[in-house]
Structure formats: structure tokens, C-alpha cells
Design a protein around this motif. Structure first.
Motif, PDB file in Angstrom:
ATOM      1  N   VAL A 121      78.608  11.188  71.802  1.00  0.00           N
ATOM      2  CA  VAL A 121      77.948  10.290  72.682  1.00  0.00           C
ATOM      3  C   VAL A 121      77.616  11.082  73.758  1.00  0.00           C
ATOM      4  O   VAL A 121      76.571  11.095  74.428  1.00  0.00           O
ATOM      5  CB  VAL A 121      78.607   8.941  73.104  1.00  0.00           C
ATOM      6  N   GLU A 122      78.626  11.656  74.491  1.00  0.00           N
ATOM      7  CA  GLU A 122      78.457  12.247  75.702  1.00  0.00           C
ATOM      8  C   GLU A 122      77.796  13.854  75.646  1.00  0.00           C
ATOM      9  O   GLU A 122      76.917  14.108  76.522  1.00  0.00           O
ATOM     10  CB  GLU A 122      80.063  12.956  76.354  1.00  0.00           C
ATOM     11  N   HIS A 129      87.279  17.059  75.885  1.00  0.00           N
ATOM     12  CA  HIS A 129      87.791  16.092  75.239  1.00  0.00           C
ATOM     13  C   HIS A 129      88.771  16.402  74.327  1.00  0.00           C
ATOM     14  O   HIS A 129      89.783  15.879  74.186  1.00  0.00           O
ATOM     15  CB  HIS A 129      86.488  15.567  74.315  1.00  0.00           C
ATOM     16  N   ASP A 186      91.672  -1.359  71.151  1.00  0.00           N
ATOM     17  CA  ASP A 186      92.049   0.022  71.798  1.00  0.00           C
ATOM     18  C   ASP A 186      93.356   0.319  72.203  1.00  0.00           C
ATOM     19  O   ASP A 186      93.560   1.457  72.073  1.00  0.00           O
ATOM     20  CB  ASP A 186      91.132  -0.517  73.039  1.00  0.00           C
ATOM     21  N   ASN A 214      86.614   7.117  66.523  1.00  0.00           N
ATOM     22  CA  ASN A 214      86.477   6.830  67.812  1.00  0.00           C
ATOM     23  C   ASN A 214      86.293   8.139  68.671  1.00  0.00           C
ATOM     24  O   ASN A 214      85.657   8.381  69.903  1.00  0.00           O
ATOM     25  CB  ASN A 214      87.766   6.274  68.513  1.00  0.00           C
ATOM     26  N   ASP A 268      82.963   9.900  68.006  1.00  0.00           N
ATOM     27  CA  ASP A 268      81.842   9.218  68.667  1.00  0.00           C
ATOM     28  C   ASP A 268      81.909   9.356  70.242  1.00  0.00           C
ATOM     29  O   ASP A 268      80.671   9.613  70.566  1.00  0.00           O
ATOM     30  CB  ASP A 268      82.022   7.483  68.318  1.00  0.00           C
ATOM     31  N   GLU A 269      83.008   9.170  70.884  1.00  0.00           N
ATOM     32  CA  GLU A 269      83.180   9.606  72.243  1.00  0.00           C
ATOM     33  C   GLU A 269      82.519  10.872  72.535  1.00  0.00           C
ATOM     34  O   GLU A 269      81.687  11.100  73.722  1.00  0.00           O
ATOM     35  CB  GLU A 269      84.449   9.276  73.019  1.00  0.00           C
TER      36      GLU A 269
END
Length: 212
Positions: free
Chosen positions: A87-88, A112, A29, A80, A83-84
């Protein structure tokens, strides 16, 4: 049967493995965040894993444990982000109308992208969205698999014209490109709320929205 000593040692071994996994995820991260800073500061993707490690405050050996080269590191960073976002969008409640789900997805997207657009503009693929979809690109396939059902739902309710979902997603993805969002933030000085509202209406119009 295991001896008392071995039985007593198992929880400790399990905790050690969890800690190792936690350390691995933490260092990953940290490096993903460092990639974003390097992209913004350098305004390109030309840096080494050693430079990434220095920016992240980890050893070069740690960087190589995660990534074989810079290209893989950048792919992990972009994956990443995608994906974030996806997912939301997937988590949007299904007890609302298709048009409301679309509008919510658009707001999430802009929120985002407004955070990472300054970095992401330097790592876009030269290939088109549909070419990458046809080629089985994992990230593009992930985007398509999430967005296509939302556009199909709009077609089913008659909110937009009937069309191939690949085209609908292409139009949506193109209008919400991070370069567009960055341009509107810097060139028009629009808030994320206004960007989301304007792009949502533009996307609906482009998709043949049938207003009541």
C-alpha cells in the motif's frame, strides 16, 4: 411505514454493529501483534491458538473466531505485513522519475522489513517466488502486481536492461529478502538508511542499470 419505536431503534442497532466490527478488528490487530512476539521469542512457528490467545490477552474462543488454526493465523500475519508494504509503495507519487520511484520503494521496503524481519524469517514458504507466482499465491501475486510496473517503467526509460519482468521482480525480491536485511542489521550493524542505499545500488546493478 415503520413505527417511531422502530425508527428510533435503527441508529442504536447501527452503532452496535459498528462497535462489534470495531471490537473484531481491534482483537484481530492485537492477535497479529502477538503472533509477531511469539515468533521472535520462540524462534519458530510452533505454538497453539490457545498460546496465541494467552499472549494476546484474549479468550481462546476469540482466537478461534478469527482463525481456524495457527497456519491461518500466521498467513494472516504475513498477509498484513505484505499489504501494509505494498500500500505504501503504491502511494509513491507518480510525478517523479521511474528511478526515483524505485529508490523510494526500496527505502520503504527496508524500513518496513527492519521492523518485522526477526519474526518473518520463521514463516517463509519452502516454495520459490516464481513457483508461487505461477501457482497463483495471492500474496506473491500482490507483490508482483505492484513491483512489476516499477521495473517495466525503468526498462521503458532505459534505466535498466530490457528483461522479463518476472526475472526483474525475482532479483529485487531476493535482494530485499528479510533474512538479508536482518543479516545486515545484526552482522554488519548497518543502519536502515545504509541498508536501503546499498541494496538499492546492488539491485540496480543486478538489473543492468545504465548509469549516465
Amino acid at each position: 411505514m415503520a413505527s417511531p419505536e422502530r425508527r428510533a431503534g435503527k441508529p442504536h442497532e447501527g452503532a452496535a454493529r459498528r462497535q462489534t466490527r470495531s471490537d473484531y478488528l481491534l482483537s484481530r490487530d492485537v492477535m497479529l501483534k502477538a503472533i509477531e512476539r511469539l515468533l521472535v521469542d520462540r524462534k519458530d512457528a510452533r505454538f497453539s491458538l490457545a498460546q496465541l490467545a494467552k499472549e494476546a490477552g484474549v479468550s481462546t474462543a476469540t482466537a478461534y473466531r478469527h482463525f481456524s488454526d495457527v497456519r491461518q493465523a500466521i498467513e494472516a500475519y504475513y498477509e498484513n505485513l505484505v499489504d501494509e508494504l505494498m500500500v505504501e509503495i503504491v502511494a509513491i507519487p507518480r510525478d517523479v522519475s521511474p528511478i526515483e520511484r524505485f529508490e523510494k520503494a526500496c527505502r520503504i521496503w527496508v524500513r518496513h522489513a527492519s521492523r518485522w524481519s526477526r519474526a518473518a524469517v520463521y514463516i517463509r514458504s519452502p516454495d520459490g517466488f516464481l513457483a508461487r507466482l505461477k501457482g497463483g499465491d495471492p500474496m506473491v501475486t500482490r507483490i508482483y502486481d505492484v513491483l512489476a510496473p516499477l521495473t517495466l517503467a525503468l526498462m521503458d526509460t532505459g534505466d535498466i536492461a530490457t528483461q522479463r519482468p518476472e526475472f526483474a521482480v525475482l532479483v529485487w525480491e531476493t535482494l530485499f529478502d528479510e533474512r538479508v536485511i536482518l543479516d545486515l542489521m545484526d552482522g554488519m550493524h548497518w543502519s536502515t538508511e545504509r541498508i536501503a542505499a546499498e541494496l538499492t545500488q546492488s539491485a540496480l546493478c543486478a538489473l543492468g542499470h545504465r548509469a549516465d
